[in-house]
Design a protein around this motif. Structure first.
Motif, PDB file in Angstrom:
ATOM      1  N   VAL A  40      -6.441 -35.736  21.878  1.00 38.26           N
ATOM      2  CA  VAL A  40      -7.455 -35.068  22.706  1.00 38.26           C
ATOM      3  C   VAL A  40      -7.886 -36.033  23.806  1.00 38.26           C
ATOM      4  O   VAL A  40      -8.296 -37.168  23.534  1.00 38.26           O
ATOM      5  N   ARG A  41      -7.814 -35.572  25.053  1.00 36.06           N
ATOM      6  CA  ARG A  41      -8.229 -36.376  26.189  1.00 36.06           C
ATOM      7  C   ARG A  41      -9.258 -35.596  27.009  1.00 36.06           C
ATOM      8  O   ARG A  41      -9.002 -34.467  27.417  1.00 36.06           O
ATOM      9  N   ILE A  42     -10.411 -36.208  27.180  1.00 39.16           N
ATOM     10  CA  ILE A  42     -11.468 -35.618  28.010  1.00 39.16           C
ATOM     11  C   ILE A  42     -11.443 -36.332  29.358  1.00 39.16           C
ATOM     12  O   ILE A  42     -11.737 -37.528  29.456  1.00 39.16           O
ATOM     13  N   VAL A  43     -11.089 -35.573  30.388  1.00 37.74           N
ATOM     14  CA  VAL A  43     -10.925 -36.150  31.728  1.00 37.74           C
ATOM     15  C   VAL A  43     -12.188 -35.881  32.541  1.00 37.74           C
ATOM     16  O   VAL A  43     -12.630 -34.733  32.637  1.00 37.74           O
ATOM     17  N   PRO A  44     -12.789 -36.907  33.153  1.00 36.80           N
ATOM     18  CA  PRO A  44     -13.973 -36.697  34.009  1.00 36.80           C
ATOM     19  C   PRO A  44     -13.628 -35.862  35.242  1.00 36.80           C
ATOM     20  O   PRO A  44     -12.472 -35.774  35.659  1.00 36.80           O
ATOM     21  N   GLN A  45     -14.660 -35.292  35.862  1.00 39.49           N
ATOM     22  CA  GLN A  45     -14.472 -34.442  37.029  1.00 39.49           C
ATOM     23  C   GLN A  45     -13.901 -35.216  38.213  1.00 39.49           C
ATOM     24  O   GLN A  45     -13.192 -34.666  39.057  1.00 39.49           O
ATOM     25  N   SER A  46     -14.189 -36.503  38.281  1.00 38.26           N
ATOM     26  CA  SER A  46     -13.779 -37.304  39.441  1.00 38.26           C
ATOM     27  C   SER A  46     -12.424 -37.968  39.254  1.00 38.26           C
ATOM     28  O   SER A  46     -12.032 -38.792  40.092  1.00 38.26           O
ATOM     29  N   GLN A  47     -11.683 -37.631  38.179  1.00 39.54           N
ATOM     30  CA  GLN A  47     -10.432 -38.308  37.919  1.00 39.54           C
ATOM     31  C   GLN A  47      -9.336 -37.328  37.517  1.00 39.54           C
ATOM     32  O   GLN A  47      -9.608 -36.168  37.165  1.00 39.54           O
ATOM     33  N   LYS A  48      -8.115 -37.841  37.567  1.00 33.79           N
ATOM     34  CA  LYS A  48      -6.949 -37.156  37.004  1.00 33.79           C
ATOM     35  C   LYS A  48      -6.124 -38.188  36.236  1.00 33.79           C
ATOM     36  O   LYS A  48      -6.038 -39.346  36.652  1.00 33.79           O
ATOM     37  N   TYR A  49      -5.550 -37.724  35.104  1.00 40.75           N
ATOM     38  CA  TYR A  49      -4.764 -38.622  34.276  1.00 40.75           C
ATOM     39  C   TYR A  49      -3.277 -38.287  34.439  1.00 40.75           C
ATOM     40  O   TYR A  49      -2.872 -37.113  34.401  1.00 40.75           O
ATOM     41  N   VAL A  50      -2.478 -39.334  34.577  1.00 41.25           N
ATOM     42  CA  VAL A  50      -1.022 -39.171  34.631  1.00 41.25           C
ATOM     43  C   VAL A  50      -0.464 -39.528  33.253  1.00 41.25           C
ATOM     44  O   VAL A  50      -0.636 -40.657  32.776  1.00 41.25           O
ATOM     45  N   VAL A  51       0.185 -38.565  32.599  1.00 39.28           N
ATOM     46  CA  VAL A  51       0.684 -38.727  31.237  1.00 39.28           C
ATOM     47  C   VAL A  51       2.201 -38.954  31.284  1.00 39.28           C
ATOM     48  O   VAL A  51       2.929 -38.215  31.972  1.00 39.28           O
ATOM     49  N   GLU A  52       2.645 -39.952  30.543  1.00 35.90           N
ATOM     50  CA  GLU A  52       4.067 -40.245  30.438  1.00 35.90           C
ATOM     51  C   GLU A  52       4.534 -40.039  28.995  1.00 35.90           C
ATOM     52  O   GLU A  52       3.775 -40.258  28.043  1.00 35.90           O
TER      53      GLU A  52
END
Length: 293
Positions: free
Chosen positions: A28-40
């Motif tokens: 489970v990943r909670i991403v903030p509104q000001s960011q994006k996560y790059v998943v590999e």
């Protein structure tokens, strides 16, 4: 409860519970509104997680990059450029940008800030190199628009949007400043001389117009006086034609009376000598006025 009293089944359950908890924590990943996560996944791009709760495969997928999508401002940069009239100028620029596609930003460019600054410097030099100094100073808004459009085309492959690219200042070296100041003073002196000459020319034109108007009015007055004299002469001539010699004598007598009146009106004490026949002229005038011969 002694540890040796715990059965093997219980240990397995405990390990399973710990594994589930760790899997949930990693999945489970909670991403903030000001960011994006790059998943590999195994070193390759798997997905880009947006704001909110996201699920990934634990122990397989990893968050390789956490990228801020807030608008960024690069440090103000100064670079030299040469105009078409061979003037060296120093331009200060300011750039704002946002990362819209993190997968492009992290995999296609190593240092995005340095890349943008280098690109901006090259575009500014190129654009200013096609303009003269006066155009650079007077058309700064148009130059800013052209630079922004050129930057937008370059950084599109990096997943970036340049929100603002502005020219903050255009500086000149001391020699160019002194030359421009001298030119400005000369231009001001020229304009002052032209204005003074225009003023003098206008004054001469107005004086000539005044003289012309005065001459026209004088000519009109003379024409009116001549018309009046001609009218009076015509009346006298008509009277002489109708009444003969008596009318002419009457006019001569009146002229003599007017002449003596003007002589008598002089200031101071003077002696007036009357001709001997003046009284006869008065008498003749009165007689003709009464109609007696």
């Amino acid at each position: 409860m002694p540890f040796d009293s715990i059965g093997g089944g219980t240990i397995v359950l405990l390990l399973l519970a710990i594994f589930i908890i760790i899997s949930l924590f990693l999945g489970v990943r909670i991403v903030p509104q000001s960011q994006k996560y790059v998943v590999e996944r195994f070193g390759r791009l798997r997905a880009v997680l947006g704001p909110g709760i996201n699920l990934i495969v634990p122990f397989v997928d990893t968050v390789a990059h956490k990228v801020s999508i807030l608008e960024r401002q690069l440090p103000n940069q100064r670079q030299d450029a040469i105009t078409t009239d061979n003037v060296l100028v120093q331009v200060e620029t300011s750039v704002f940008y946002r990362i819209m596609e993190p997968e492009k930003t992290v995999y296609r460019i190593r240092d995005v800030d340095a890349a943008i600054l280098t690109t901006v410097a090259g575009i500014v030099r190129s654009e200013i190199g096609t303009m003269e100094l006066d155009e650079v100073q007077s058309n700064r808004a148009r130059l800013t628009q052209k630079i922004g459009a050129a930057i937008a085309d370059v950084v599109d492959d990096w997943g970036i949007v340049v929100t603002r690219a502005e020219l903050l200042d255009v500086n000149l070296d001391e020699a160019t400043r002194a030359a421009m100041l001298q030119q400005l003073n000369a231009e001001r002196a020229r304009r002052a001389a032209v204005t003074e000459a225009e003023g003098k020319r206008r004054a001469v034109e107005l004086a000539a117009d005044g003289q012309l108007y005065a001459a026209e009015q004088e000519a009109k007055a003379k024409r009116v006086s001549a018309d009046a004299e001609a009218y009076a002469t015509g009346v006298i001539a008509e009277a002489i034609a109708k009444n003969g010699l008596e009318a002419a004598q009457y006019q001569i007598a009146l002229a003599q009376v007017e002449a003596m009146k003007k002589v008598a009106e002089g200031q101071g004490k003077q002696t007036v000598i009357l001709p001997a026949h003046l009284m006869d002229a008065f008498g003749d005038a009165f007689k003709m006025l009464k109609g007696k011969p």
